[in-house]
Design a protein around this motif. Structure first.
Motif, PDB file in Angstrom:
ATOM      1  N   GLN A   1       0.820  -1.208   0.000  1.00 41.31           N
ATOM      2  CA  GLN A   1       0.000   0.000   0.000  1.00 41.31           C
ATOM      3  C   GLN A   1       0.858   1.265   0.000  1.00 41.31           C
ATOM      4  O   GLN A   1       0.662   2.152  -0.826  1.00 41.31           O
ATOM      5  N   ILE A   2       1.799   1.360   0.922  1.00 40.42           N
ATOM      6  CA  ILE A   2       2.654   2.550   0.981  1.00 40.42           C
ATOM      7  C   ILE A   2       3.570   2.597  -0.240  1.00 40.42           C
ATOM      8  O   ILE A   2       3.822   3.668  -0.796  1.00 40.42           O
ATOM      9  N   GLY A   3       4.048   1.442  -0.684  1.00 41.46           N
ATOM     10  CA  GLY A   3       4.881   1.389  -1.887  1.00 41.46           C
ATOM     11  C   GLY A   3       4.171   1.962  -3.095  1.00 41.46           C
ATOM     12  O   GLY A   3       4.771   2.675  -3.910  1.00 41.46           O
ATOM     13  N   SER A   4       2.878   1.694  -3.215  1.00 39.37           N
ATOM     14  CA  SER A   4       2.091   2.216  -4.321  1.00 39.37           C
ATOM     15  C   SER A   4       1.983   3.741  -4.248  1.00 39.37           C
ATOM     16  O   SER A   4       2.059   4.432  -5.267  1.00 39.37           O
ATOM     17  N   VAL A   5       1.824   4.272  -3.044  1.00 41.62           N
ATOM     18  CA  VAL A   5       1.768   5.726  -2.864  1.00 41.62           C
ATOM     19  C   VAL A   5       3.114   6.353  -3.240  1.00 41.62           C
ATOM     20  O   VAL A   5       3.167   7.355  -3.967  1.00 41.62           O
ATOM     21  N   VAL A   6       4.207   5.759  -2.778  1.00 42.83           N
ATOM     22  CA  VAL A   6       5.551   6.278  -3.079  1.00 42.83           C
ATOM     23  C   VAL A   6       5.812   6.218  -4.587  1.00 42.83           C
ATOM     24  O   VAL A   6       6.325   7.175  -5.179  1.00 42.83           O
ATOM     25  N   ASP A   7       5.444   5.102  -5.214  1.00 40.52           N
ATOM     26  CA  ASP A   7       5.604   4.983  -6.672  1.00 40.52           C
ATOM     27  C   ASP A   7       4.836   6.087  -7.394  1.00 40.52           C
ATOM     28  O   ASP A   7       5.346   6.699  -8.339  1.00 40.52           O
ATOM     29  N   SER A   8       3.595   6.320  -6.970  1.00 42.20           N
ATOM     30  CA  SER A   8       2.756   7.342  -7.619  1.00 42.20           C
ATOM     31  C   SER A   8       3.360   8.735  -7.467  1.00 42.20           C
ATOM     32  O   SER A   8       3.339   9.529  -8.417  1.00 42.20           O
ATOM     33  N   LEU A   9       3.885   9.036  -6.276  1.00 41.24           N
ATOM     34  CA  LEU A   9       4.554  10.332  -6.070  1.00 41.24           C
ATOM     35  C   LEU A   9       5.697  10.503  -7.069  1.00 41.24           C
ATOM     36  O   LEU A   9       5.830  11.543  -7.717  1.00 41.24           O
ATOM     37  N   GLN A  10       6.526   9.474  -7.183  1.00 37.14           N
ATOM     38  CA  GLN A  10       7.674   9.546  -8.083  1.00 37.14           C
ATOM     39  C   GLN A  10       7.235   9.605  -9.543  1.00 37.14           C
ATOM     40  O   GLN A  10       7.822  10.341 -10.346  1.00 37.14           O
ATOM     41  N   ASN A  11       6.200   8.846  -9.890  1.00 37.03           N
ATOM     42  CA  ASN A  11       5.691   8.865 -11.266  1.00 37.03           C
ATOM     43  C   ASN A  11       5.147  10.242 -11.635  1.00 37.03           C
ATOM     44  O   ASN A  11       5.138  10.613 -12.807  1.00 37.03           O
ATOM     45  N   ASP A  12       4.673  10.997 -10.644  1.00 32.49           N
ATOM     46  CA  ASP A  12       4.184  12.355 -10.879  1.00 32.49           C
ATOM     47  C   ASP A  12       5.306  13.390 -10.798  1.00 32.49           C
ATOM     48  O   ASP A  12       5.046  14.593 -10.808  1.00 32.49           O
ATOM     49  N   GLY A  13       6.554  12.927 -10.689  1.00 31.25           N
ATOM     50  CA  GLY A  13       7.698  13.823 -10.752  1.00 31.25           C
ATOM     51  C   GLY A  13       8.185  14.374  -9.430  1.00 31.25           C
ATOM     52  O   GLY A  13       9.041  15.251  -9.406  1.00 31.25           O
ATOM     53  N   TYR A  14       7.649  13.867  -8.302  1.00 34.15           N
ATOM     54  CA  TYR A  14       8.113  14.326  -6.993  1.00 34.15           C
ATOM     55  C   TYR A  14       9.335  13.514  -6.571  1.00 34.15           C
ATOM     56  O   TYR A  14       9.439  12.330  -6.888  1.00 34.15           O
ATOM     57  N   GLU A  15      10.244  14.164  -5.871  1.00 34.15           N
ATOM     58  CA  GLU A  15      11.430  13.502  -5.332  1.00 34.15           C
ATOM     59  C   GLU A  15      11.149  13.130  -3.877  1.00 34.15           C
ATOM     60  O   GLU A  15      10.735  13.971  -3.082  1.00 34.15           O
ATOM     61  N   ILE A  16      11.376  11.877  -3.527  1.00 35.95           N
ATOM     62  CA  ILE A  16      11.223  11.434  -2.147  1.00 35.95           C
ATOM     63  C   ILE A  16      12.506  11.798  -1.409  1.00 35.95           C
ATOM     64  O   ILE A  16      13.588  11.350  -1.774  1.00 35.95           O
ATOM     65  N   VAL A  17      12.385  12.613  -0.380  1.00 33.65           N
ATOM     66  CA  VAL A  17      13.533  13.045   0.412  1.00 33.65           C
ATOM     67  C   VAL A  17      13.798  12.046   1.535  1.00 33.65           C
ATOM     68  O   VAL A  17      14.935  11.663   1.789  1.00 33.65           O
ATOM     69  N   ASP A  18      12.731  11.602   2.214  1.00 33.71           N
ATOM     70  CA  ASP A  18      12.868  10.673   3.333  1.00 33.71           C
ATOM     71  C   ASP A  18      11.493  10.086   3.641  1.00 33.71           C
ATOM     72  O   ASP A  18      10.466  10.681   3.301  1.00 33.71           O
ATOM     73  N   ILE A  19      11.504   8.930   4.285  1.00 34.40           N
ATOM     74  CA  ILE A  19      10.275   8.305   4.762  1.00 34.40           C
ATOM     75  C   ILE A  19      10.530   7.876   6.201  1.00 34.40           C
ATOM     76  O   ILE A  19      11.517   7.212   6.487  1.00 34.40           O
ATOM     77  N   LYS A  20       9.635   8.286   7.087  1.00 36.64           N
ATOM     78  CA  LYS A  20       9.744   7.921   8.496  1.00 36.64           C
ATOM     79  C   LYS A  20       8.421   7.301   8.926  1.00 36.64           C
ATOM     80  O   LYS A  20       7.380   7.609   8.362  1.00 36.64           O
ATOM     81  N   PHE A  21       8.484   6.437   9.934  1.00 38.91           N
ATOM     82  CA  PHE A  21       7.240   5.863  10.421  1.00 38.91           C
ATOM     83  C   PHE A  21       7.352   5.549  11.903  1.00 38.91           C
ATOM     84  O   PHE A  21       8.434   5.473  12.462  1.00 38.91           O
ATOM     85  N   ASP A  22       6.200   5.393  12.515  1.00 39.69           N
ATOM     86  CA  ASP A  22       6.145   4.839  13.856  1.00 39.69           C
ATOM     87  C   ASP A  22       4.976   3.860  13.889  1.00 39.69           C
ATOM     88  O   ASP A  22       4.164   3.811  12.969  1.00 39.69           O
ATOM     89  N   SER A  23       4.940   3.047  14.922  1.00 37.12           N
ATOM     90  CA  SER A  23       3.878   2.049  15.011  1.00 37.12           C
ATOM     91  C   SER A  23       3.303   2.031  16.419  1.00 37.12           C
ATOM     92  O   SER A  23       3.976   2.352  17.390  1.00 37.12           O
ATOM     93  N   LEU A  24       2.034   1.656  16.477  1.00 33.30           N
ATOM     94  CA  LEU A  24       1.313   1.548  17.733  1.00 33.30           C
ATOM     95  C   LEU A  24       0.620   0.187  17.779  1.00 33.30           C
ATOM     96  O   LEU A  24      -0.124  -0.159  16.866  1.00 33.30           O
TER      97      LEU A  24
END
Length: 98
Positions: free
Chosen positions: A56-79
């Motif tokens: 799911q998150i991979g698909s969002v990241v792919d779409s961002l990049q396909n639209d020409g955005y540069e991914i600077v960093d990805i951070k997460f936390d969990s509960l």
């Protein structure tokens, strides 16, 4: 690729199109953020790849990049103990992009 995998990737793409893309800041050279909330697979207590989150998150990241955005960093936390049954793990994913 199995049915669940295709479905998860499609849900990530749908989220991108309906919720993420309208909230993206126009490309201006600055770094911007978007926060996404998600959950682990039901009763996911195995050692291995968390396929639901990854797809799911991979698909969002792919779409961002396909639209020409540069991914600077990805951070997460969990509960732990999230969701209706209290057995899911909740994830907050912060995507920093330009």
């Amino acid at each position: 690729m199995g049915f669940l995998s295709k479905s998860r990737k499609a849900s990530g793409k749908n989220l991108y199109d309906s919720d993420v893309k309208p909230r993206l800041v126009e490309k201006d050279g600055n770094t911007h953020i978007i926060m996404i909330n998600s959950f682990s697979k039901f009763l996911d207590q195995n050692f291995g790849v968390e396929t639901k989150y990854t797809e799911q998150i991979g698909s969002v990241v792919d779409s961002l990049q396909n639209d020409g955005y540069e991914i600077v960093d990805i951070k997460f936390d969990s509960l732990k103990g999230q969701g209706i049954t209290g057995t899911a793990e909740g994830f907050h994913t912060l995507i920093m992009y330009k």
